[in-house]
Design an enzyme around this catalytic site. Sequence first.
Site, PDB file in Angstrom:
ATOM      1  N   ARG A  64     -17.353   0.575  -0.983  1.00 15.19           N
ATOM      2  CA  ARG A  64     -16.353   0.081  -0.050  1.00 15.19           C
ATOM      3  C   ARG A  64     -16.801  -1.311   0.356  1.00 15.19           C
ATOM      4  O   ARG A  64     -17.918  -1.504   0.795  1.00 15.19           O
ATOM      5  CB  ARG A  64     -16.328   1.001   1.178  1.00 15.19           C
ATOM      6  CG  ARG A  64     -15.228   0.698   2.159  1.00 15.19           C
ATOM      7  CD  ARG A  64     -15.327   1.607   3.378  1.00 15.19           C
ATOM      8  NE  ARG A  64     -15.141   3.015   3.089  1.00 15.19           N
ATOM      9  CZ  ARG A  64     -13.956   3.601   2.883  1.00 15.19           C
ATOM     10  NH1 ARG A  64     -12.852   2.892   2.947  1.00 15.19           N
ATOM     11  NH2 ARG A  64     -13.889   4.880   2.632  1.00 15.19           N
ATOM     12  N   ARG A  87      -9.042  11.205  -6.799  1.00 19.14           N
ATOM     13  CA  ARG A  87     -10.217  10.473  -6.352  1.00 19.14           C
ATOM     14  C   ARG A  87     -11.385  11.404  -6.097  1.00 19.14           C
ATOM     15  O   ARG A  87     -12.515  10.960  -5.995  1.00 19.14           O
ATOM     16  CB  ARG A  87      -9.895   9.622  -5.118  1.00 19.14           C
ATOM     17  CG  ARG A  87      -9.281  10.392  -4.009  1.00 19.14           C
ATOM     18  CD  ARG A  87      -8.834   9.470  -2.924  1.00 19.14           C
ATOM     19  NE  ARG A  87      -9.976   9.020  -2.143  1.00 19.14           N
ATOM     20  CZ  ARG A  87      -9.913   8.057  -1.237  1.00 19.14           C
ATOM     21  NH1 ARG A  87      -8.790   7.420  -1.027  1.00 19.14           N
ATOM     22  NH2 ARG A  87     -10.966   7.732  -0.548  1.00 19.14           N
ATOM     23  N   GLU A 146      -1.049   4.628  -7.860  1.00 22.02           N
ATOM     24  CA  GLU A 146      -0.700   5.590  -6.820  1.00 22.02           C
ATOM     25  C   GLU A 146       0.549   6.332  -7.283  1.00 22.02           C
ATOM     26  O   GLU A 146       1.549   5.687  -7.635  1.00 22.02           O
ATOM     27  CB  GLU A 146      -0.449   4.808  -5.514  1.00 22.02           C
ATOM     28  CG  GLU A 146      -0.348   5.642  -4.285  1.00 22.02           C
ATOM     29  CD  GLU A 146      -1.704   6.016  -3.646  1.00 22.02           C
ATOM     30  OE1 GLU A 146      -2.783   5.695  -4.189  1.00 22.02           O
ATOM     31  OE2 GLU A 146      -1.655   6.653  -2.585  1.00 22.02           O
ATOM     32  N   PHE A 196      -2.273  -0.329 -10.152  1.00 20.58           N
ATOM     33  CA  PHE A 196      -2.875  -1.488  -9.504  1.00 20.58           C
ATOM     34  C   PHE A 196      -4.189  -1.942 -10.117  1.00 20.58           C
ATOM     35  O   PHE A 196      -4.717  -2.966  -9.720  1.00 20.58           O
ATOM     36  CB  PHE A 196      -3.029  -1.281  -7.990  1.00 20.58           C
ATOM     37  CG  PHE A 196      -3.793  -0.040  -7.579  1.00 20.58           C
ATOM     38  CD1 PHE A 196      -5.167   0.003  -7.660  1.00 20.58           C
ATOM     39  CD2 PHE A 196      -3.108   1.078  -7.100  1.00 20.58           C
ATOM     40  CE1 PHE A 196      -5.863   1.135  -7.270  1.00 20.58           C
ATOM     41  CE2 PHE A 196      -3.801   2.219  -6.701  1.00 20.58           C
ATOM     42  CZ  PHE A 196      -5.190   2.245  -6.789  1.00 20.58           C
ATOM     43  N   ARG A 205      -3.754   8.911  -5.201  1.00 18.95           N
ATOM     44  CA  ARG A 205      -4.409   7.998  -6.135  1.00 18.95           C
ATOM     45  C   ARG A 205      -4.761   8.739  -7.415  1.00 18.95           C
ATOM     46  O   ARG A 205      -5.314   9.834  -7.375  1.00 18.95           O
ATOM     47  CB  ARG A 205      -5.693   7.455  -5.506  1.00 18.95           C
ATOM     48  CG  ARG A 205      -6.392   6.418  -6.373  1.00 18.95           C
ATOM     49  CD  ARG A 205      -7.547   5.822  -5.614  1.00 18.95           C
ATOM     50  NE  ARG A 205      -8.131   4.689  -6.269  1.00 18.95           N
ATOM     51  CZ  ARG A 205      -8.874   3.792  -5.628  1.00 18.95           C
ATOM     52  NH1 ARG A 205      -9.095   3.927  -4.335  1.00 18.95           N
ATOM     53  NH2 ARG A 205      -9.417   2.776  -6.252  1.00 18.95           N
ATOM     54  N   LYS A 243       0.868  -1.181   0.000  1.00 15.59           N
ATOM     55  CA  LYS A 243       0.000   0.000   0.000  1.00 15.59           C
ATOM     56  C   LYS A 243       0.902   1.227   0.000  1.00 15.59           C
ATOM     57  O   LYS A 243       1.539   1.529   1.008  1.00 15.59           O
ATOM     58  CB  LYS A 243      -0.919  -0.013   1.226  1.00 15.59           C
ATOM     59  CG  LYS A 243      -1.919   1.124   1.214  1.00 15.59           C
ATOM     60  CD  LYS A 243      -2.875   1.023   2.396  1.00 15.59           C
ATOM     61  CE  LYS A 243      -4.014   2.019   2.318  1.00 15.59           C
ATOM     62  NZ  LYS A 243      -3.595   3.397   2.172  1.00 15.59           N
ATOM     63  N   LYS A 273      -7.715  -3.174   3.722  1.00 16.16           N
ATOM     64  CA  LYS A 273      -6.434  -2.512   3.989  1.00 16.16           C
ATOM     65  C   LYS A 273      -5.947  -2.829   5.395  1.00 16.16           C
ATOM     66  O   LYS A 273      -6.751  -3.075   6.305  1.00 16.16           O
ATOM     67  CB  LYS A 273      -6.549  -1.005   3.772  1.00 16.16           C
ATOM     68  CG  LYS A 273      -7.602  -0.329   4.603  1.00 16.16           C
ATOM     69  CD  LYS A 273      -7.689   1.147   4.252  1.00 16.16           C
ATOM     70  CE  LYS A 273      -8.862   1.793   4.949  1.00 16.16           C
ATOM     71  NZ  LYS A 273      -9.020   3.196   4.685  1.00 16.16           N
TER      72      LYS A 273
HETATM   73  P1  AMP Z   1      -7.184   4.902   2.554  1.00 12.50           P
HETATM   74  O1  AMP Z   1      -6.951   6.231   1.868  1.00 12.50           O
HETATM   75  O2  AMP Z   1      -6.437   4.722   3.819  1.00 12.50           O
HETATM   76  O3  AMP Z   1      -8.657   4.559   2.645  1.00 12.50           O
HETATM   77  O4  AMP Z   1      -6.574   3.741   1.627  1.00 12.50           O
HETATM   78  C1  AMP Z   1      -6.998   3.520   0.312  1.00 12.50           C
HETATM   79  C2  AMP Z   1      -6.030   4.185  -0.651  1.00 12.50           C
HETATM   80  O5  AMP Z   1      -4.776   3.510  -0.682  1.00 12.50           O
HETATM   81  C3  AMP Z   1      -6.470   4.098  -2.087  1.00 12.50           C
HETATM   82  O6  AMP Z   1      -7.442   5.067  -2.368  1.00 12.50           O
HETATM   83  C4  AMP Z   1      -5.178   4.352  -2.837  1.00 12.50           C
HETATM   84  O7  AMP Z   1      -4.973   5.740  -2.958  1.00 12.50           O
HETATM   85  C5  AMP Z   1      -4.100   3.844  -1.901  1.00 12.50           C
HETATM   86  N1  AMP Z   1      -3.341   2.677  -2.380  1.00 12.50           N
HETATM   87  C6  AMP Z   1      -2.012   2.539  -2.209  1.00 12.50           C
HETATM   88  N2  AMP Z   1      -1.579   1.364  -2.690  1.00 12.50           N
HETATM   89  C7  AMP Z   1      -2.655   0.726  -3.204  1.00 12.50           C
HETATM   90  C8  AMP Z   1      -2.845  -0.539  -3.837  1.00 12.50           C
HETATM   91  N3  AMP Z   1      -1.844  -1.383  -4.031  1.00 12.50           N
HETATM   92  N4  AMP Z   1      -4.109  -0.865  -4.218  1.00 12.50           N
HETATM   93  C9  AMP Z   1      -5.140  -0.017  -4.005  1.00 12.50           C
HETATM   94  N5  AMP Z   1      -5.011   1.193  -3.416  1.00 12.50           N
HETATM   95  C10 AMP Z   1      -3.783   1.564  -3.013  1.00 12.50           C
END
Ligand code: AMP
Length: 588
Positions: free
Chosen positions: A418, A271, A301, A341, A256, A251, A424
């Site tokens: 979601r 996004r 990303e 990704f 994004r 991650k 995650k």
């Molecule tokens: P969060 O912002 O904490 O909800 O985490 C989701 C975000 O992680 C996504 O919107 C992407 O921007 C980011 N991200 C980073 N690496 C990845 C990955 N390998 N697959 C999907 N999302 C990723």
Amino acid sequence: MLYSDLAETFDRLESTGSRLEMTAILAEFFKRADKKELRRIVYLSQGKLHPDFVPGVLGMADRLVVKAIAKASGHPEDVAEKMVVETGDPGQVAEALISRKKQMALFSEDLTVDRVVRQLTEIENADGKDSQDRKQKTLASLLHDSGPLEARYLCRTVTGRMRVGAADMTILDALAEAFATKEDRPAIERAFNVTCDIGLVAETIAEGGMDAVRGISVSVGSPVKVMLAERLPSIGEIMERMGGRCAMEFKYDGIRVQAHIGRESVKLYSRRLEDLTSNFPDIAESLRERCKYGEAIIEGECVAVDPETGNMLPFQNVTHRRKKHGMDEAVRDVPVRIFMFDLLFADGTDRTHDPYESRRGSLESGFEIGGQVQMTTMRVVESREEGEEFFANALAARCEGIMAKSLAEDSVYRAGSRGFLWIKYKKDYQQALTDSFDLTVVGAFYGMGKRAGRYGALLMAAYDQETGRFETVCKLGTGFDDAFLDGMPSLLDGSLSETRPPSVDAEMVPDVWFEPAVVLEVVAAEITLSPIHTAAMDVLKPGSGLGIRFPRFTGRVRDDKSPEQCTTVSEIVEMYGMQAHDSDGLSE
Ligand code: AMP
């Protein structure tokens, strides 16, 4: 259609708090509206002229609106100005002063929806020399031919204050009620999620019915709502939930980007649907060069890398790219890579219905991977131990954690939702009880002692997707450094509101209110039942909402997220549930 018809509907919407009633009012209105005008009517009910991804917003300064109101109503400017300062709502002032017009208009032209859209577009597009003057004159001409109610909504629209409760979900409900059935509601929502254009969905359903709506698919140039991940508190639970086998990816900690790669040109969207192409011109160019498809939509990303060592750098470094004016220098000073990704579309085919492995395979084979265009590191994992090892590797590579992705047959790309197809897991989960929250600022309290004369604490809210409202979860006063404290007015004061904004639910009353606009990242120790915070009020216990304890600002302003994309109330309820089951039993 006359704009007065629309204004009356807005007034009815505003006077009810019930979402069911709003849906019924809208459905009835949509049915009698001219099909050809429905698209524009839907945009206007949200205070817009087009979908968000089309550049341009209406945001006239109050002082110009005051001038236009004074001119059209025949009242002195200082009277109008004083009333706007007192009420904080130019709409209300225009309504009052137009109803007390000094002289009746001799010649007036009908205020049709067509004319309103045309003139509001002139206001939105006015640019360069004399543009302020032209905006004000155009608004005055509209107000000249308006009744009081029309004036109220015109002034709210031009100043970006149009909130009558026509949230996306309510409009989709109303479209289903007017032109289809309840069973069709998911298909209507999917059409919206893959186009991000609620006006297009409205026009399509009104003109072609559900068959036409089902025909709406992903296309290059129209951003797709991003798929989001659920969270679980341990790798063990992730493996169990995934049925013992899943893909894990690093991650990355960046921005994004959804890249729409056309034959000639490339557009990059954030996004929140902002056009980021000018921030990452080098990425756009590399993607086109390295893409073997004529057309494709991919997600990845964008991460900053240290030019000397090739190591990944923290998030803040990519945000510099967004702020720098001299893009040539930024491209040189902050080298960026995109870690891809997902693949949503390739050469005429909507790939969002395909399972994960098929999309990932076609993504990798569809590009010359190298240089600035990379794939996310991925491994298929079959046990908790393997998962933990992969997580440790991700942290060693300076990533913030892992994304587990389902390998099941139904592991499609779920636009705008979601779910547990993606889960995650971040390093924060190991230290604190919960994930970080992205919360919207809705108010501020003046500081005391060292912070006297500045804002000392902020009232923070989560977003309730069902109702379209912002509900408070904490008062945030920790984690601000001096630079942030000094910069708060310039960050926040653009969204000052004289009274509690209609979209905010709060029991606590701050010294100043803000329209939801700014999103901050916050970490906290735990989520608790709270009688003073309004998030999930009465959901878990009568008379209690949910609050977060010991909140601390991480230093990260999430300007890549709109207020509607901040942590939702239902996520907080879910996190509370996760925490209540945690063996530490910290919550109660
Ligand atoms: P969060 O912002 O904490 O909800 O985490 C989701 C975000 O992680 C996504 O919107 C992407 O921007 C980011 N991200 C980073 N690496 C990845 C990955 N390998 N697959 C999907 N999302 C990723």
